[in-house]
Design a protein around this motif. Structure first.
Motif, PDB file in Angstrom:
ATOM      1  N   LYS A 148      50.617  43.492  23.216  1.00 39.32           N
ATOM      2  CA  LYS A 148      49.300  43.255  23.823  1.00 39.32           C
ATOM      3  C   LYS A 148      48.358  44.360  23.372  1.00 39.32           C
ATOM      4  CE  LYS A 148      47.627  41.714  28.357  1.00 39.32           C
ATOM      5  NZ  LYS A 148      47.867  41.855  29.794  1.00 39.32           N
ATOM      6  N   ASP A 173      51.726  37.508  35.926  1.00 37.80           N
ATOM      7  CA  ASP A 173      51.046  38.740  35.519  1.00 37.80           C
ATOM      8  C   ASP A 173      51.567  39.848  36.436  1.00 37.80           C
ATOM      9  OD1 ASP A 173      49.178  40.161  33.991  1.00 37.80           O
ATOM     10  OD2 ASP A 173      47.572  39.858  35.448  1.00 37.80           O
ATOM     11  N   SER A 223      43.368  37.358  34.634  1.00 34.90           N
ATOM     12  CA  SER A 223      42.546  37.826  35.759  1.00 34.90           C
ATOM     13  C   SER A 223      42.297  36.664  36.728  1.00 34.90           C
ATOM     14  CB  SER A 223      41.226  38.413  35.230  1.00 34.90           C
ATOM     15  OG  SER A 223      40.469  39.010  36.241  1.00 34.90           O
ATOM     16  N   ASN A 267      50.389  44.939  31.982  1.00 36.84           N
ATOM     17  CA  ASN A 267      49.340  45.805  31.434  1.00 36.84           C
ATOM     18  C   ASN A 267      49.613  47.217  31.950  1.00 36.84           C
ATOM     19  OD1 ASN A 267      48.002  46.190  33.977  1.00 36.84           O
ATOM     20  ND2 ASN A 267      46.923  44.242  33.717  1.00 36.84           N
ATOM     21  N   ARG A 289      37.366  38.776  36.302  1.00 37.46           N
ATOM     22  CA  ARG A 289      36.435  39.900  36.094  1.00 37.46           C
ATOM     23  C   ARG A 289      35.071  39.418  35.631  1.00 37.46           C
ATOM     24  NH1 ARG A 289      40.013  45.087  33.938  1.00 37.46           N
ATOM     25  NH2 ARG A 289      41.847  44.595  35.189  1.00 37.46           N
ATOM     26  N   ARG A 336      42.483  34.959  40.211  1.00 36.32           N
ATOM     27  CA  ARG A 336      42.378  35.535  41.555  1.00 36.32           C
ATOM     28  C   ARG A 336      42.819  34.577  42.670  1.00 36.32           C
ATOM     29  NH1 ARG A 336      38.463  39.498  40.396  1.00 36.32           N
ATOM     30  NH2 ARG A 336      39.493  40.699  38.767  1.00 36.32           N
ATOM     31  N   PHE A 338      39.427  37.241  30.556  1.00 37.16           N
ATOM     32  CA  PHE A 338      39.590  37.662  31.957  1.00 37.16           C
ATOM     33  C   PHE A 338      38.625  36.894  32.855  1.00 37.16           C
ATOM     34  CE2 PHE A 338      41.760  42.108  31.930  1.00 37.16           C
ATOM     35  CZ  PHE A 338      42.717  41.657  31.036  1.00 37.16           C
TER      36      PHE A 338
HETATM   37  O1  G3P Z   1      46.726  41.338  32.878  1.00 33.68           O
HETATM   38  C1  G3P Z   1      45.357  41.295  32.780  1.00 33.68           C
HETATM   39  C2  G3P Z   1      44.593  40.648  33.917  1.00 33.68           C
HETATM   40  O2  G3P Z   1      45.266  39.522  34.371  1.00 33.68           O
HETATM   41  C3  G3P Z   1      44.117  41.590  34.968  1.00 33.68           C
HETATM   42  O3  G3P Z   1      43.630  40.951  36.126  1.00 33.68           O
HETATM   43  O4  G3P Z   1      42.943  40.987  38.509  1.00 33.68           O
HETATM   44  O5  G3P Z   1      43.081  43.151  37.227  1.00 33.68           O
HETATM   45  O6  G3P Z   1      41.272  41.512  36.762  1.00 33.68           O
HETATM   46  P1  G3P Z   1      42.686  41.684  37.206  1.00 33.68           P
END
Ligand code: G3P
Length: 215
Positions: free
Chosen positions: A83, A6, A164, A28, A132, A166, A129
């Motif tokens: 996307k 990502d 998302s 993104n 999040r 982590r 996600f």
């Molecule tokens: O690409 C979308 C997603 O992976 C974003 O992650 O860490 O900004 O919540 P984050």
């Protein structure tokens, strides 16, 4: 489960791709803005490097605009995936692009009902996600499990991209929850390689060897 990175950072993508671990890339608008380079050129550079689906995100918020942008993104390279945000307009655009034979990744998915809508529209990929959801005290990994059950039960073709992410534990939990793919930031991928017992074990192996055979 396949691993995507990502990121829109070409150096980071190259480093991980050279290790042979990448099956695709997601970007993104935030990640693009972080690099500050020409968006289309960056997407082409990434697609020329990594052999797999490369997600480029639309910035239009109306369905017609998303479709027009999506057509342009798809033309950049045969591996491009459009996307699209999980909105009413996004679902309409997903359906239209699917009918044109263009692959999509519906992003910003936070509930099972949103996942159902994206699958129904024919999304190639859907991106829940995880991090999040965890941030707001909801179990992000439980959503991955629920979406996988729904896909298997009803025979949808969409693949889940666990997004998302982590930390390495999110990667492991995504595997167990049935995600088809996890898209992982560079820093988390770097950490996923490491385990203190690997480092200690390797030190011991090399020291033991040197004691008998020399350097
Ligand atoms: O690409 C979308 C997603 O992976 C974003 O992650 O860490 O900004 O919540 P984050």
């Amino acid at each position: 489960m396949k691993l995507f990175i990502d990121s829109a950072n070409v150096e980071h993508i190259k480093e991980m791709n050279d290790l042979g671990i990448l099956s695709g890339v997601t970007t993104n608008p935030t990640l693009m803005a972080k690099e500050g380079k020409d968006v289309n050129q960056t997407l082409v550079q990434i697609a020329d490097m990594v052999d797999g689906p490369i997600s480029g995100e639309v910035i239009s918020t109306d369905a017609d605009g998303m479709v027009e942008e999506g057509k342009k993104i798809a033309k950049l390279h045969p591996n491009m995936i459009v996307k699209i945000p999980m909105t009413e307009a996004g679902i309409k655009a997903t359906k239209a692009l699917t009918e044109l034979g263009i692959k999509t990744n519906v992003t910003l998915v936070f509930s099972l009902s949103q996942a159902l809508l994206a699958c129904t529209a024919g999304a190639t990929f859907i991106s829940p996600f995880v991090g999040r959801l965890d941030d707001i005290g909801t179990d992000g990994i439980a959503l991955i499990e629920d979406i996988r059950d729904m896909i298997d039960t009803f025979g949808f073709d969409s693949e889940i991209i666990s997004a998302s992410i982590r930390h390495a534990e999110h990667i492991q939990a995504s595997i167990k929850a049935g995600a088809h793919i996890a898209t992982v930031p560079y820093a988390v991928l770097k950490k996923a390689f490491k385990h203190p017992l690997t480092d200690n074990g390797l030190d011991a192996f090399l020291n033991d060897y040197k004691k008998v055979y020399g350097a």
